[in-house]
Design an enzyme around this catalytic site. Structure first.
Site, PDB file in Angstrom:
ATOM      1  N   GLU A  56       0.821  -1.218   0.000  1.00 13.03           N
ATOM      2  CA  GLU A  56       0.000   0.000   0.000  1.00 13.03           C
ATOM      3  C   GLU A  56       0.851   1.263   0.000  1.00 13.03           C
ATOM      4  O   GLU A  56       1.957   1.279   0.554  1.00 13.03           O
ATOM      5  CB  GLU A  56      -0.881   0.004   1.258  1.00 13.03           C
ATOM      6  CG  GLU A  56      -1.849  -1.141   1.299  1.00 13.03           C
ATOM      7  CD  GLU A  56      -2.414  -1.427   2.685  1.00 13.03           C
ATOM      8  OE1 GLU A  56      -3.580  -1.848   2.742  1.00 13.03           O
ATOM      9  OE2 GLU A  56      -1.700  -1.246   3.684  1.00 13.03           O
ATOM     10  N   THR A  84       5.598  -9.545   8.899  1.00 14.90           N
ATOM     11  CA  THR A  84       4.296  -9.395   8.230  1.00 14.90           C
ATOM     12  C   THR A  84       4.151  -7.975   7.697  1.00 14.90           C
ATOM     13  O   THR A  84       3.674  -7.756   6.586  1.00 14.90           O
ATOM     14  CB  THR A  84       3.164  -9.704   9.242  1.00 14.90           C
ATOM     15  OG1 THR A  84       3.274 -11.075   9.626  1.00 14.90           O
ATOM     16  CG2 THR A  84       1.788  -9.441   8.651  1.00 14.90           C
ATOM     17  N   ARG A 112       3.629   4.006  16.201  1.00 18.43           N
ATOM     18  CA  ARG A 112       2.534   4.919  15.834  1.00 18.43           C
ATOM     19  C   ARG A 112       1.171   4.232  15.913  1.00 18.43           C
ATOM     20  O   ARG A 112       0.161   4.831  16.270  1.00 18.43           O
ATOM     21  CB  ARG A 112       2.790   5.605  14.498  1.00 18.43           C
ATOM     22  CG  ARG A 112       2.476   4.812  13.199  1.00 18.43           C
ATOM     23  CD  ARG A 112       0.986   4.807  12.915  1.00 18.43           C
ATOM     24  NE  ARG A 112       0.622   4.667  11.540  1.00 18.43           N
ATOM     25  CZ  ARG A 112      -0.080   3.652  11.040  1.00 18.43           C
ATOM     26  NH1 ARG A 112      -0.454   2.636  11.789  1.00 18.43           N
ATOM     27  NH2 ARG A 112      -0.439   3.655   9.768  1.00 18.43           N
ATOM     28  N   GLN A 140       3.510  -6.589  16.634  1.00 15.15           N
ATOM     29  CA  GLN A 140       2.938  -5.343  17.163  1.00 15.15           C
ATOM     30  C   GLN A 140       2.606  -5.422  18.655  1.00 15.15           C
ATOM     31  O   GLN A 140       2.397  -4.388  19.308  1.00 15.15           O
ATOM     32  CB  GLN A 140       1.628  -4.973  16.420  1.00 15.15           C
ATOM     33  CG  GLN A 140       1.682  -5.028  14.903  1.00 15.15           C
ATOM     34  CD  GLN A 140       2.646  -4.026  14.303  1.00 15.15           C
ATOM     35  OE1 GLN A 140       2.720  -2.881  14.750  1.00 15.15           O
ATOM     36  NE2 GLN A 140       3.405  -4.449  13.310  1.00 15.15           N
ATOM     37  N   THR A 202      -4.386  -9.698  15.340  1.00 17.58           N
ATOM     38  CA  THR A 202      -3.954 -10.934  14.680  1.00 17.58           C
ATOM     39  C   THR A 202      -3.700 -10.645  13.203  1.00 17.58           C
ATOM     40  O   THR A 202      -4.093  -9.599  12.688  1.00 17.58           O
ATOM     41  CB  THR A 202      -5.045 -12.017  14.785  1.00 17.58           C
ATOM     42  OG1 THR A 202      -6.205 -11.569  14.079  1.00 17.58           O
ATOM     43  CG2 THR A 202      -5.389 -12.313  16.229  1.00 17.58           C
ATOM     44  N   ASP A 228      -7.675  -4.901   8.729  1.00 17.85           N
ATOM     45  CA  ASP A 228      -7.261  -3.644   8.085  1.00 17.85           C
ATOM     46  C   ASP A 228      -7.134  -3.771   6.581  1.00 17.85           C
ATOM     47  O   ASP A 228      -6.376  -3.052   5.951  1.00 17.85           O
ATOM     48  CB  ASP A 228      -5.926  -3.164   8.705  1.00 17.85           C
ATOM     49  CG  ASP A 228      -4.785  -4.163   8.502  1.00 17.85           C
ATOM     50  OD1 ASP A 228      -5.047  -5.275   8.008  1.00 17.85           O
ATOM     51  OD2 ASP A 228      -3.635  -3.824   8.836  1.00 17.85           O
ATOM     52  N   LYS A 232     -10.294  -9.123   5.329  1.00 21.40           N
ATOM     53  CA  LYS A 232      -9.456  -9.430   6.512  1.00 21.40           C
ATOM     54  C   LYS A 232     -10.083  -8.736   7.718  1.00 21.40           C
ATOM     55  O   LYS A 232      -9.871  -7.541   7.935  1.00 21.40           O
ATOM     56  CB  LYS A 232      -8.039  -8.915   6.242  1.00 21.40           C
ATOM     57  CG  LYS A 232      -7.013  -9.115   7.338  1.00 21.40           C
ATOM     58  CD  LYS A 232      -5.610  -8.930   6.748  1.00 21.40           C
ATOM     59  CE  LYS A 232      -4.509  -8.849   7.769  1.00 21.40           C
ATOM     60  NZ  LYS A 232      -4.233  -7.457   8.210  1.00 21.40           N
ATOM     61  N   SER A 293      -9.588   0.390  13.990  1.00 20.78           N
ATOM     62  CA  SER A 293      -8.327   0.960  13.479  1.00 20.78           C
ATOM     63  C   SER A 293      -7.875   0.234  12.207  1.00 20.78           C
ATOM     64  O   SER A 293      -7.847  -0.997  12.163  1.00 20.78           O
ATOM     65  CB  SER A 293      -7.270   0.808  14.580  1.00 20.78           C
ATOM     66  OG  SER A 293      -5.974   0.862  14.049  1.00 20.78           O
ATOM     67  N   VAL A 294      -7.536   1.024  11.192  1.00 26.56           N
ATOM     68  CA  VAL A 294      -6.916   0.429   9.991  1.00 26.56           C
ATOM     69  C   VAL A 294      -5.546   1.036   9.721  1.00 26.56           C
ATOM     70  O   VAL A 294      -4.748   0.498   8.966  1.00 26.56           O
ATOM     71  CB  VAL A 294      -7.800   0.581   8.717  1.00 26.56           C
ATOM     72  CG1 VAL A 294      -9.067  -0.247   8.831  1.00 26.56           C
ATOM     73  CG2 VAL A 294      -8.121   2.033   8.428  1.00 26.56           C
ATOM     74  N   LYS A 330      19.173  23.904 -14.249  1.00 25.54           N
ATOM     75  CA  LYS A 330      18.787  23.515 -15.615  1.00 25.54           C
ATOM     76  C   LYS A 330      19.814  22.581 -16.242  1.00 25.54           C
ATOM     77  O   LYS A 330      19.566  22.002 -17.294  1.00 25.54           O
ATOM     78  CB  LYS A 330      18.633  24.764 -16.491  1.00 25.54           C
ATOM     79  CG  LYS A 330      17.449  25.622 -16.074  1.00 25.54           C
ATOM     80  CD  LYS A 330      17.181  26.705 -17.088  1.00 25.54           C
ATOM     81  CE  LYS A 330      15.978  27.516 -16.665  1.00 25.54           C
ATOM     82  NZ  LYS A 330      15.696  28.603 -17.591  1.00 25.54           N
TER      83      LYS A 330
HETATM   84  P1  NAD Z   1       2.465 -10.875  13.040  1.00 22.52           P
HETATM   85  O1  NAD Z   1       2.306 -11.795  11.881  1.00 22.52           O
HETATM   86  O2  NAD Z   1       3.820 -10.572  13.559  1.00 22.52           O
HETATM   87  O3  NAD Z   1       1.586 -11.437  14.271  1.00 22.52           O
HETATM   88  C1  NAD Z   1       0.254 -11.864  14.136  1.00 22.52           C
HETATM   89  C2  NAD Z   1      -0.042 -12.870  15.238  1.00 22.52           C
HETATM   90  O4  NAD Z   1      -1.438 -13.217  15.148  1.00 22.52           O
HETATM   91  C3  NAD Z   1       0.752 -14.178  15.098  1.00 22.52           C
HETATM   92  O5  NAD Z   1       1.481 -14.427  16.277  1.00 22.52           O
HETATM   93  C4  NAD Z   1      -0.335 -15.231  14.857  1.00 22.52           C
HETATM   94  O6  NAD Z   1      -0.022 -16.488  15.420  1.00 22.52           O
HETATM   95  C5  NAD Z   1      -1.547 -14.574  15.527  1.00 22.52           C
HETATM   96  N1  NAD Z   1      -2.842 -15.117  15.095  1.00 22.52           N
HETATM   97  C6  NAD Z   1      -3.269 -15.342  13.829  1.00 22.52           C
HETATM   98  N2  NAD Z   1      -4.514 -15.843  13.853  1.00 22.52           N
HETATM   99  C7  NAD Z   1      -4.885 -15.900  15.153  1.00 22.52           C
HETATM  100  C8  NAD Z   1      -6.066 -16.302  15.814  1.00 22.52           C
HETATM  101  N3  NAD Z   1      -7.119 -16.780  15.150  1.00 22.52           N
HETATM  102  N4  NAD Z   1      -6.127 -16.231  17.169  1.00 22.52           N
HETATM  103  C9  NAD Z   1      -5.046 -15.784  17.880  1.00 22.52           C
HETATM  104  N5  NAD Z   1      -3.894 -15.369  17.298  1.00 22.52           N
HETATM  105  C10 NAD Z   1      -3.816 -15.423  15.950  1.00 22.52           C
HETATM  106  O7  NAD Z   1       1.712  -9.511  12.620  1.00 22.52           O
HETATM  107  P2  NAD Z   1       1.864  -8.063  13.295  1.00 22.52           P
HETATM  108  O8  NAD Z   1       2.920  -7.285  12.641  1.00 22.52           O
HETATM  109  O9  NAD Z   1       1.840  -8.220  14.772  1.00 22.52           O
HETATM  110  O10 NAD Z   1       0.475  -7.415  12.821  1.00 22.52           O
HETATM  111  C11 NAD Z   1      -0.745  -7.880  13.373  1.00 22.52           C
HETATM  112  C12 NAD Z   1      -1.901  -7.322  12.570  1.00 22.52           C
HETATM  113  O11 NAD Z   1      -1.995  -5.918  12.774  1.00 22.52           O
HETATM  114  C13 NAD Z   1      -1.769  -7.520  11.058  1.00 22.52           C
HETATM  115  O12 NAD Z   1      -3.012  -7.933  10.555  1.00 22.52           O
HETATM  116  C14 NAD Z   1      -1.426  -6.150  10.535  1.00 22.52           C
HETATM  117  O13 NAD Z   1      -1.862  -5.957   9.208  1.00 22.52           O
HETATM  118  C15 NAD Z   1      -2.176  -5.284  11.508  1.00 22.52           C
HETATM  119  N6  NAD Z   1      -1.680  -3.905  11.635  1.00 22.52           N
HETATM  120  C16 NAD Z   1      -2.596  -2.927  11.703  1.00 22.52           C
HETATM  121  C17 NAD Z   1      -2.171  -1.619  11.866  1.00 22.52           C
HETATM  122  C18 NAD Z   1      -3.180  -0.530  12.002  1.00 22.52           C
HETATM  123  O14 NAD Z   1      -2.805   0.649  11.955  1.00 22.52           O
HETATM  124  N7  NAD Z   1      -4.428  -0.840  12.205  1.00 22.52           N
HETATM  125  C19 NAD Z   1      -0.794  -1.309  11.926  1.00 22.52           C
HETATM  126  C20 NAD Z   1       0.124  -2.356  11.891  1.00 22.52           C
HETATM  127  C21 NAD Z   1      -0.323  -3.671  11.748  1.00 22.52           C
END
Ligand code: NAD
Length: 348
Positions: A56, A84, A112, A140, A202, A228, A232, A293-294, A330
């Site tokens: 993105e 990720t 952030r 995160q 997740t 987000d 998903k 939050s996205v 130039k």
């Molecule tokens: P990551 O892959 O490091 O961690 C995700 C965790 O979720 C993994 O440990 C996985 O085992 C766990 N998981 C997956 N399915 C699950 C379930 N059904 N039940 C319990 N745990 C489960 O990813 P990350 O970097 O920590 O990011 C997490 C999410 O946050 C991603 O979807 C990412 O896109 C999103 N994100 C959103 C924002 C925002 O501003 N809203 C910013 C950053 C990341």
């Protein structure tokens, strides 16, 4: 010349002032930017979707600064030894278009995102929150945990992840916070039972249901971070219908947030209006509030502004010639000649 901050530079900046002061400072920048929401030229981010992920671009500008972030989301990446979410971005001067800063944004995005969650929770959560259940213990997770602990006073965090080793990692990392009680939960249901705040963070490229109606209690604040992207989501639609929903930039959240499951006319509230004091957040202590939050470009604009100011103040980072510095603007062509010791342009 453009200021360049790599991961080591940003790490050094954060170490210089400490995680808590770094987040407090960022919160201040973000709240002041959200309060002047109408000053910004905003758009939903552009997304290139593929089978396993998304890439993105997130632009935003006011009269002085323009910023963009490049960010991906590939939930299967950890199996390949990659994150990720990975990001970088730039801050430019609107008057000339000159790039002032080019920076890493992976570490910064984690901070952030946690600070954006705090900015929303500060105005939405019920009085004196003390417990938070976190579902999802990936990259995160600790950032959310320490932000809610140090900036909002949460002193008990319960954790659940389908990957037990992810929980072990978080428990180990949070040992540095002796006043934070960290508990491993056997299930998502136990994790959130009785919690004041529930954070879902997740990663799975699917319409998952991490939080079901039977898990939600009166007065909870849901900080829904992982849903987000189109297709998903994490939160059951009945929970969304039973609570008061707050969003960042509505046109983007309608496409990417958990509210993609609802009709386009379902009412949502703009979180910036609550931050700016133009609208009330929570209506009662019993109400369920949901921050869908996205991640919006303005949060990255705030972090880039903040990093730039900190880097200048502490003289951290490197200046690089990202765009040519020319005696005669130039005469760009003569710049190509200085690399050719034989003067043969075809050899370039
Ligand atoms: P990551 O892959 O490091 O961690 C995700 C965790 O979720 C993994 O440990 C996985 O085992 C766990 N998981 C997956 N399915 C699950 C379930 N059904 N039940 C319990 N745990 C489960 O990813 P990350 O970097 O920590 O990011 C997490 C999410 O946050 C991603 O979807 C990412 O896109 C999103 N994100 C959103 C924002 C925002 O501003 N809203 C910013 C950053 C990341």
């Amino acid at each position: 010349m453009t200021l360049f901050l790599d991961v080591n530079n940003v790490g050094a900046l954060i170490r210089k002032i400490g995680n808590t002061a770094f987040m407090e400072g960022l919160l201040h920048y973000m709240e002041s930017d959200f309060t002047r929401w109408s000053d910004f030229d905003k758009s939903a981010r552009t997304a290139a979707h593929s089978k396993d992920g998304v890439i993105e671009l997130m632009p935003v500008a006011d009269d002085l600064n323009y910023s963009f972030k490049y960010v991906n989301g590939h939930p299967k990446n950890p199996h390949l030894g990659l994150s990720t979410v990975m990001a970088f971005g730039a801050l430019s001067d609107v008057e000339t278009g000159y790039p002032k800063l080019f920076s890493e944004l992976t570490l910064s995005t984690a901070f952030r995102t946690a600070v954006a969650s705090i900015m929303a929770a500060k105005v939405l959560v019920k009085r004196d929150p003390s417990t938070m259940g976190v579902i999802g213990c990936g990259a995160q997770c600790e950032f959310q945990a320490i932000a809610f602990h140090t900036l909002l006073g949460v002193n008990e965090i319960r954790l659940f992840d389908i990957d037990p080793s992810a929980v072990t990692k978080v428990i180990k990392n949070l040992k540095k916070y002796p006043n934070l009680r960290v508990i491993q939960s056997p299930s998502a249901k136990v994790c959130v039972a009785g919690a004041d705040i529930v954070t879902t963070i997740t990663a799975d490229k699917t319409n998952a249901t991490i939080l079901t109606p039977d898990m939600v209690e009166a007065g909870m604040h849901i900080n829904g971070v992982g849903g987000d992207c189109p297709g998903k989501t994490e939160i059951h639609s009945e929970i969304l219908k039973s609570g008061k929903i707050f969003v960042e930039h509505e046109p983007q959240t309608r496409i990417e947030g958990d509210i993609q499951q609802l009709s386009a006319s379902h009412p949502v509230h703009k979180v910036w209006q609550v931050i700016a004091g133009k609208e009330i957040g929570r209506d009662s202590q019993e109400q369920i509030t949901i921050f869908d939050s996205v991640g919006f470009a303005l949060e990255d604009f705030s972090v880039l502004r903040y990093l730039y100011d900190l880097a200048v103040k502490f003289n951290i980072g490197e200046t690089v010639e990202l765009v040519p510095s020319l005696e005669n603007p130039k005469d760009l062509f003569s710049r190509t000649l200085q690399y050719s010791d034989v003067g043969n342009l075809d050899a370039l």
